[in-house]
Design an enzyme around this catalytic site. Structure first.
Site, PDB file in Angstrom:
ATOM      1  N   ASP A   1       0.830  -1.204   0.000  1.00 56.68           N
ATOM      2  CA  ASP A   1       0.000   0.000   0.000  1.00 56.68           C
ATOM      3  C   ASP A   1       0.866   1.256   0.000  1.00 56.68           C
ATOM      4  OD1 ASP A   1      -2.771   1.055   0.387  1.00 56.68           O
ATOM      5  OD2 ASP A   1      -1.925   1.861   2.239  1.00 56.68           O
TER       6      ASP A   1
ATOM      7  N   GLU B   1       1.782  -0.446  -4.957  1.00 57.30           N
ATOM      8  CA  GLU B   1       0.845   0.593  -5.364  1.00 57.30           C
ATOM      9  C   GLU B   1       1.642   1.888  -5.425  1.00 57.30           C
ATOM     10  OE1 GLU B   1      -3.135   2.996  -3.921  1.00 57.30           O
ATOM     11  OE2 GLU B   1      -1.498   2.561  -2.558  1.00 57.30           O
TER      12      GLU B   1
HETATM   13  C1  NOJ Z   1      -4.415   3.024  -0.851  1.00 55.07           C
HETATM   14  C2  NOJ Z   1      -5.547   2.088  -0.590  1.00 55.07           C
HETATM   15  O1  NOJ Z   1      -5.833   1.398  -1.777  1.00 55.07           O
HETATM   16  C3  NOJ Z   1      -6.688   2.934  -0.096  1.00 55.07           C
HETATM   17  O2  NOJ Z   1      -7.885   2.222  -0.042  1.00 55.07           O
HETATM   18  C4  NOJ Z   1      -6.318   3.505   1.233  1.00 55.07           C
HETATM   19  O3  NOJ Z   1      -7.326   4.376   1.659  1.00 55.07           O
HETATM   20  C5  NOJ Z   1      -5.011   4.273   1.149  1.00 55.07           C
HETATM   21  N1  NOJ Z   1      -4.009   3.588   0.406  1.00 55.07           N
HETATM   22  C6  NOJ Z   1      -4.458   4.539   2.522  1.00 55.07           C
HETATM   23  O4  NOJ Z   1      -3.999   3.336   3.088  1.00 55.07           O
END
Ligand code: NOJ
Length: 565
Positions: free
Chosen positions: A221, A284
């Protein structure tokens, strides 16, 4: 004609090819996948009970959004204990059972790792609040003194991705207003300080904890956010909070895509490589296109999501550019390209592609916003999916896209849960519209999400029309199209193929061939006028019915040109 010179792009076919280079991974958003208890919230036993749906679909791997102990301020992306499962979702034993059940079916299982921030309920943050300014406990987070008289102003001008300031002031143990802590997301998600050795050691240990339990890797993440620029300098107040774009002078935002993150991934890569079974790290990384390849150098993450298609409008030139850029970026460092059209953070792609004016993918769609034409959404969604599934490399599907689910665009404010809706005081819808519990059975209450029919978010009218059981019986359904496309992708090894742009089609057509040593598939997707199909080859799949040799507008077709031997 636009810049569409033929371009040969290949994925690695010669070297030993790891599974993830061509895999199709299915994202499960646990609270909305399947509920086994009847509380209206999906859980691990629910997921295990529905794994055969994923086997029938034909995916290779499952990525689970967070299941850890969490107060759920951001639906689990606020982790209070990385080594246990939240009771809402089940137990650690349920997680072990899910891992085993997935493996028995030949499915890999990836966890979601959330290393940028913890929950404010994490024991570390609780002790940081109890600790003094400058203490070891506070050093694991980004606590700073405020600016202005009495430190009453935030330490810098950064804004939270979810709206409002990225700083919250704490009350010190003696009752006085005190320091501020950084949270790039919700106040319940304090950012960790990755220059602190304890943070590094702890997260490395969490990685090993889950690898030891048998998971096949992690989706990381906010992988571009862990390290912040020294001194936490101010940034342009009008720059979008989530953007990693440089300013006019080429300076990059101090909170995103800092060079220091790469050292972390090198360390994790060596941990992961120490395990058997080709475990994988996928980031990500909302970084700029020209900096993405840095994350997938041979000793860093295995993959990053390429968000080019997810951000492209329904426009052939934009889609071609997205495909070319993503392949070029991956190949700069010998990585495999990745593709994604939807996830739990953005407007579901059928709806998105039918709305020309959705400027911000994270904003969702309010009932008062322009509404999509459902038939157009369905048509474009199917066409985009069929196009993506043909592309060489790895593909990521978001749960429900195989059912052609649209975004819920009329959800009442009273039902909303996403913190971004509340932090923006209702000016934007947020992400709930993409997170509606899945419809499994048309004739059961709550479309079969769980016993009793409760669902934590209300489905839109007509949700049962999309139910998996109905679609499984309908040869023309989106579910059957996905199954057929994934089966053919596998049989022809399109994931390991080479892409060549096809000449002789109009500007409104995305036209490419994917070739392997045994076959060649011509893929045509038109975002404009109908297209006359070329002679030769056999129409293997199409997203709408082809009549009179014409591919209708907003459709995609696969034409197999050389049968497999
Ligand atoms: C990316 C995640 O996909 C999202 O859902 C989340 O709110 C943020 N990161 C913070 O962790």
């Amino acid at each position: 004609m636009s810049a569409r010179r033929p371009e040969l792009t290949t994925t690695s076919t010669t070297a030993r090819r790891p599974w993830w280079a061509t895999a199709v991974t299915y994202q499960v958003y646990p609270r909305s996948f399947a509920d086994s208890t009847g509380d209206g919230i999906g859980d691990l036993r629910g997921i295990t009970s529905r794994l055969d749906h994923l086997v029938d679909l034909g995916v290779d791997a499952v990525w689970l959004s967070p299941i850890y102990v969490s107060p759920m301020a951001d639906a689990g992306y606020d982790v209070a204990d990385y080594r246990d499962v939240d009771p809402l979702f089940g137990t650690l034993a349920d997680a072990d059972a899910l891992i085993a059940a997935a493996h028995e079916r030949g499915l890999r299982l990836l966890m979601d790792l959330v290393p940028n921030h913890t929950s404010s309920a994490h024991r570390w943050f609780v002790s940081a609040l109890a600790g003094a300014p400058g203490s070891e406990e506070r050093a694991r987070y980004l606590f700073r003194d405020g600016r202005g008289a009495g430190g009453s102003e935030p330490p810098n001008n950064w804004r939270s991705v979810f709206g409002g300031p990225a700083w919250t002031r704490v009350t010190e143990p003696d009752g006085r207003p005190g320091q501020w802590y950084l949270h790039l997301f919700a106040p319940e998600q304090p950012d960790l300080d990755w220059s602190d050795p304890q943070v590094r050691a702890e997260m490395g240990s969490v990685v090993r904890f889950w690898l030891d339990r048998g998971v096949d890797g992690f989706r990381v993440d906010v992988a571009h956010g862990l390290v912040k620029a020294d001194g936490l300098p101010d940034w342009h107040a009008d720059a979008p909070a989530a953007s990693a774009a440089p300013d006019a002078d080429g300076a990059r935002p101090p909170m995103w895509d800092q060079d220091g993150v790469h050292e972390i991934y090198r360390e994790w890569r060596s941990v992961v490589d120490g395990y058997d079974g080709d475990r994988v790290l996928i980031g990500e990384t909302w970084a700029e296109q020209d900096r993405l390849s840095r994350y997938v150098r041979p000793d860093e993450l295995h993959q990053t999501f390429a968000f080019a298609l997810l951000q492209a409008p329904w426009d052939a030139a934009a889609l071609r550019r997205g495909i070319s850029d993503s392949i070029a970026t991956a190949h700069e460092v010998g990585a495999a390209p990745t593709w994604v059209l939807s996830n739990h953070d953005v407007v579901r792609h059928p709806t998105r592609l039918a709305l020309s004016g959705v400027a911000d993918l994270l904003s969702g769609v309010l009932p008062t916003d322009p509404q999509p034409d459902p038939a157009l959404a369905d048509r474009r969604g199917r066409a985009a999916s069929l196009m993506m599934i043909a592309l060489p490399g790895a593909a990521y599907l978001y749960q429900g896209e195989e059912l052609g689910l649209p975004e819920h665009t009329t959800m009442p404010a009273s039902a909303r849960q996403d913190p971004s809706f509340f932090r923006e005081e209702g000016r934007i819808a947020g992400r709930d519209g993409a997170r509606v519990p899945l419809p499994w059975s048309a004739d059961e209450p709550g479309a079969g999400f769980g016993p009793g029919g409760a669902t934590w978010l209300p489905p839109p009218d007509g949700w049962e029309r999309h139910a998996a059981d109905v679609q499984a019986r309908d040869p023309g359904s989106t579910l059957r199209l996905y199954r057929a496309a994934l089966a053919l992708r596998r049989r022809l090894d399109l994931g390991g193929g080479a892409l060549t742009w096809a000449e002789g089609f109009g500007d409104d057509v995305v036209a490419f061939s994917v070739s392997t040593p045994d076959s060649s598939v011509l893929v045509l997707a038109t975002t404009g006028e109908p297209v006359r199909l070329p002679d030769g080859g056999e129409v293997a799949l199409s997203s709408t019915e082809i009549m009179g040799g014409l591919l209708p507008a907003d459709s995609c077709v696969w034409i197999v040109r050389e049968p497999t031997s």
